[in-house]
Design a protein around this motif. Sequence first.
Motif, PDB file in Angstrom:
ATOM      1  N   SER A 589     -18.041 -33.680 -67.509  1.00 27.88           N
ATOM      2  CA  SER A 589     -19.176 -32.766 -67.373  1.00 27.88           C
ATOM      3  C   SER A 589     -18.754 -31.307 -67.346  1.00 27.88           C
ATOM      4  O   SER A 589     -19.610 -30.414 -67.353  1.00 27.88           O
ATOM      5  CB  SER A 589     -19.950 -33.085 -66.087  1.00 27.88           C
ATOM      6  OG  SER A 589     -19.172 -32.744 -64.948  1.00 27.88           O
ATOM      7  N   ARG A 590     -17.425 -31.064 -67.325  1.00 27.03           N
ATOM      8  CA  ARG A 590     -16.971 -29.679 -67.345  1.00 27.03           C
ATOM      9  C   ARG A 590     -17.401 -29.028 -68.661  1.00 27.03           C
ATOM     10  O   ARG A 590     -17.382 -29.667 -69.723  1.00 27.03           O
ATOM     11  CB  ARG A 590     -15.443 -29.599 -67.192  1.00 27.03           C
ATOM     12  CG  ARG A 590     -14.897 -30.260 -65.925  1.00 27.03           C
ATOM     13  CD  ARG A 590     -15.543 -29.713 -64.682  1.00 27.03           C
ATOM     14  NE  ARG A 590     -15.307 -28.279 -64.531  1.00 27.03           N
ATOM     15  CZ  ARG A 590     -16.002 -27.469 -63.749  1.00 27.03           C
ATOM     16  NH1 ARG A 590     -17.029 -27.946 -63.055  1.00 27.03           N
ATOM     17  NH2 ARG A 590     -15.711 -26.197 -63.666  1.00 27.03           N
ATOM     18  N   PRO A 591     -17.823 -27.768 -68.623  1.00 26.57           N
ATOM     19  CA  PRO A 591     -18.360 -27.121 -69.842  1.00 26.57           C
ATOM     20  C   PRO A 591     -17.448 -27.228 -71.051  1.00 26.57           C
ATOM     21  O   PRO A 591     -17.915 -27.441 -72.173  1.00 26.57           O
ATOM     22  CB  PRO A 591     -18.547 -25.667 -69.396  1.00 26.57           C
ATOM     23  CG  PRO A 591     -18.757 -25.756 -67.921  1.00 26.57           C
ATOM     24  CD  PRO A 591     -17.909 -26.883 -67.436  1.00 26.57           C
ATOM     25  N   LEU A 592     -16.142 -27.082 -70.857  1.00 22.43           N
ATOM     26  CA  LEU A 592     -15.220 -27.130 -71.983  1.00 22.43           C
ATOM     27  C   LEU A 592     -15.311 -28.454 -72.729  1.00 22.43           C
ATOM     28  O   LEU A 592     -15.221 -28.499 -73.962  1.00 22.43           O
ATOM     29  CB  LEU A 592     -13.784 -26.897 -71.494  1.00 22.43           C
ATOM     30  CG  LEU A 592     -12.679 -26.961 -72.558  1.00 22.43           C
ATOM     31  CD1 LEU A 592     -12.863 -25.860 -73.590  1.00 22.43           C
ATOM     32  CD2 LEU A 592     -11.303 -26.873 -71.914  1.00 22.43           C
ATOM     33  N   LEU A 595     -19.509 -29.279 -73.778  1.00 26.15           N
ATOM     34  CA  LEU A 595     -20.049 -28.500 -74.888  1.00 26.15           C
ATOM     35  C   LEU A 595     -19.141 -28.511 -76.116  1.00 26.15           C
ATOM     36  O   LEU A 595     -19.532 -28.023 -77.177  1.00 26.15           O
ATOM     37  CB  LEU A 595     -20.282 -27.047 -74.446  1.00 26.15           C
ATOM     38  CG  LEU A 595     -21.231 -26.863 -73.244  1.00 26.15           C
ATOM     39  CD1 LEU A 595     -21.313 -25.403 -72.839  1.00 26.15           C
ATOM     40  CD2 LEU A 595     -22.606 -27.420 -73.573  1.00 26.15           C
ATOM     41  N   GLY A 596     -17.934 -29.041 -75.957  1.00 32.03           N
ATOM     42  CA  GLY A 596     -17.005 -29.063 -77.079  1.00 32.03           C
ATOM     43  C   GLY A 596     -17.327 -30.178 -78.062  1.00 32.03           C
ATOM     44  O   GLY A 596     -18.241 -30.991 -77.854  1.00 32.03           O
ATOM     45  N   PRO A 597     -16.545 -30.282 -79.127  1.00 33.01           N
ATOM     46  CA  PRO A 597     -16.785 -31.325 -80.135  1.00 33.01           C
ATOM     47  C   PRO A 597     -16.522 -32.710 -79.557  1.00 33.01           C
ATOM     48  O   PRO A 597     -15.689 -32.873 -78.661  1.00 33.01           O
ATOM     49  CB  PRO A 597     -15.791 -30.981 -81.242  1.00 33.01           C
ATOM     50  CG  PRO A 597     -14.729 -30.186 -80.560  1.00 33.01           C
ATOM     51  CD  PRO A 597     -15.417 -29.420 -79.481  1.00 33.01           C
ATOM     52  N   PRO A 598     -17.216 -33.745 -80.064  1.00 39.60           N
ATOM     53  CA  PRO A 598     -17.031 -35.116 -79.567  1.00 39.60           C
ATOM     54  C   PRO A 598     -15.583 -35.588 -79.654  1.00 39.60           C
ATOM     55  O   PRO A 598     -15.130 -36.378 -78.817  1.00 39.60           O
ATOM     56  CB  PRO A 598     -17.959 -35.936 -80.463  1.00 39.60           C
ATOM     57  CG  PRO A 598     -18.994 -34.966 -80.933  1.00 39.60           C
ATOM     58  CD  PRO A 598     -18.306 -33.650 -81.068  1.00 39.60           C
TER      59      PRO A 598
END
Length: 816
Positions: A589-592, A595-598
Amino acid sequence: MTATDYVVPLDRVTRADVDLAGGKAANLGELIRAGFPVPPGFVVTAAACRPPDTGGHGRDTADGAGFRAAVRDAEVPEAVRQAVRAAYRELGGGAVAVRSSATTEDLPQAASAGQQDTFLHVVGERDLLDAVRRCRASLWTDRAIDYRAGHGIDRRRAGIAVVVQRMVPAEFAGVAFTCDPVTGDRHTVVIDASPGLGEAVVAGLVTPEHIVVDTRRRARVAAHSAGGGEVRVRPRAGGGTERVAGDRPATGLPAPAVRRLVRLARRVERHFGRPQDIEWAWAGGTVHLLQTRPVTALPEQPVTPGRVQRLTAPMLAEVVPVRPYPIDLTAWVGPLVRLLEKPARVTGFAAPPLDRMFVGEDAVVARVEFPVPRPTWHALTAPAHLVSAAARHDPRRWRSDPLLDAARHRARALRERDLHDCSWPELLAVLHEGPRIAAQVLALRLRYLPRTGLALAGLFALLCVLRRRGLLGALLTGVDTLTSEANRALEDLAAAVRADPGLLDAFARHSAGELPGVLSQSAPSFLADVEAFLDRYGHRDTVTPLLVSQPTWRERPDVVLSLLTALASRPPPREGPCPAARAERELLSRPLLRLGPPVLRTAVRALLGQARWFQQVRDDTRFLAMLPLPTMRQALRETARRLVGAKVLDGPEDIVHLRLDELERIGTWPPSPALRAELRAHAARRKAARARLAGTPLVPLAGTPAEAGAGIVLRGTPGSAGVAQGPVRIVHDEAGFGSLRSGEVLVAPYTSPAWTPLFRRAAAVVVDTGGMASHAAIAAREYGIPAVMATGRATTRLTDGQRVRVDGDHGLVLLA
């Protein structure tokens, strides 16, 4: 008998001749043969000094005075008188020192200092023979008899010889210790010196000059540097001087004498291999050595732990919670280290010598240390080897490795041997085979840990970047191991107890020791299930895998039954959310990552999956390395039974005080009388030395002081996150497993995998030892309960029933 049976030149005696010449003469002869400055002389042997009408044995009786008077008044046989006169003339006549030399004197375990008599400035044949007679009688002084009784010395072994040496016209004399006899510091030489004869110093009749030399110091103070160490002088309380600062007093021992004495003392210590108590005399610019004996009742070397020792001490105390015996070091730990030394070279580090890890004397361990591993030239190629192993060996398939199957097959073959019919060499072969099997299992770590270790390092680096290092422990939980498999099987047995009112009543009313007899009558099928459990998991150690001297579950079914008592007392707590699943969701769940690519999240899951295999490989190899332990212990019991029958040991439990190489000296059965006596002496000496260490911590743990007024009772290392409270239950060892009740805070000096089933009932865990990577911390994280490790003194600071709050996030134990 010839005259040579009665008198022997001192330079023909060695330390192996204690029964002939006594301890004092044996040590002096050893010094002469090694080139040390010892006044010339001769020995009136123990054969010549036999008391009349005793068959060669002394009498330690209540009427010591009467027997002593009879010996003193008895005439010295004419053959002995003639031999003594001839030796005295050959020495040149004149003044001599006549000293008692008992066969039970100046030994490592008992010095017998001052227990027998000494006569100085003896001149003439008549006075010499009288002094010999009095020395002979002094073996039966009341103080000597009491001393032998108090130190467990067999009175039948007590004999006496007499040393006759040319007197030294001493300008100064005294004693020198090659250690500090009060503090135990081995880096210090302590000298007490007085003008004239040293007998006044030994007898305590004068206050001597006290000289302390720190042999680690290289600085020089004026002209008073001694043996590479620093000599200093100051006034001494109660009179005399203590040379520790400044210049020497005008009447003190000359600086050249100090220098030479320190050098000689250190040489004597190196020759005998242990700290020495030396009597000396300074005359004509030469140091003369008059006597040397081992320093007995010596405190352990004071340890000033460095940062590495402070960090590793709690882990060491958990791994080695019990002082190893000589048989542990020579039949299990030592062979394992040697067998793994070659395959471990690929890591680029050499294992430290065993005597630097297990520090002590005569195979008796005083303390355990963790020396920093030394890099070797293999460190240059280690990265390539480890990367190659990581590429070739997938930890997911490690349980199907042919090497593991071969080790299991060897363990089964060993277990099927009938040890009662084995010859002596075959019994010893079993003891040699056990470490080979264990080493074969542990060598698998070098194949499979590199890949999972690299993944673990990568995962840790990622958590550092994301500032979530605290998630590491939880992320690694939930791994299927043989330990967790055994714990589930134990839970199944506990569930069977709870489901049967008769069984539940039996476990509630009877102790673990009584249960086998009760169950054999009332529930034989359940007892068979327990036996099946022990057949599969009975090789598990009860204390630590490093000690072959400690029993396994197979030998201690009461440990398993005690665990069942605790587990069956109440239903297990409901399973909560898996800590690993919660931690993984939080990580992703950390933003990096969110929000990063799968592909990034997929890579992190793969990394986590590889890292989680680390615990299984580490735990299972430890579990399986114990497979030969029950058979090895059975072989030791059979060995002990035969040694007791041959009168080598008083009881089978004394086998642990012998070394494996000493057992190998028994080539043919039964052992010779001389070898029997030697092995008995080894066992008795080490048993007594171990008893003297009973109050000495194996791994000192200081603990962290609590903060005043903050309600904090103890500080330690966070082991498992969370906060819980409850009443304290102190469990010192496996005998107390059954005392733990659900909801209590388990407080223990150490834990091993054998303890982990208790964690399902505990509200929290507090341990004196260990760290984040210890089994207790891992198990606590598995069960989702808080744990505080390395408190150092929880078992002594807390009391049963005391309500505490355990903060596993911060490593605190607080009053509830």
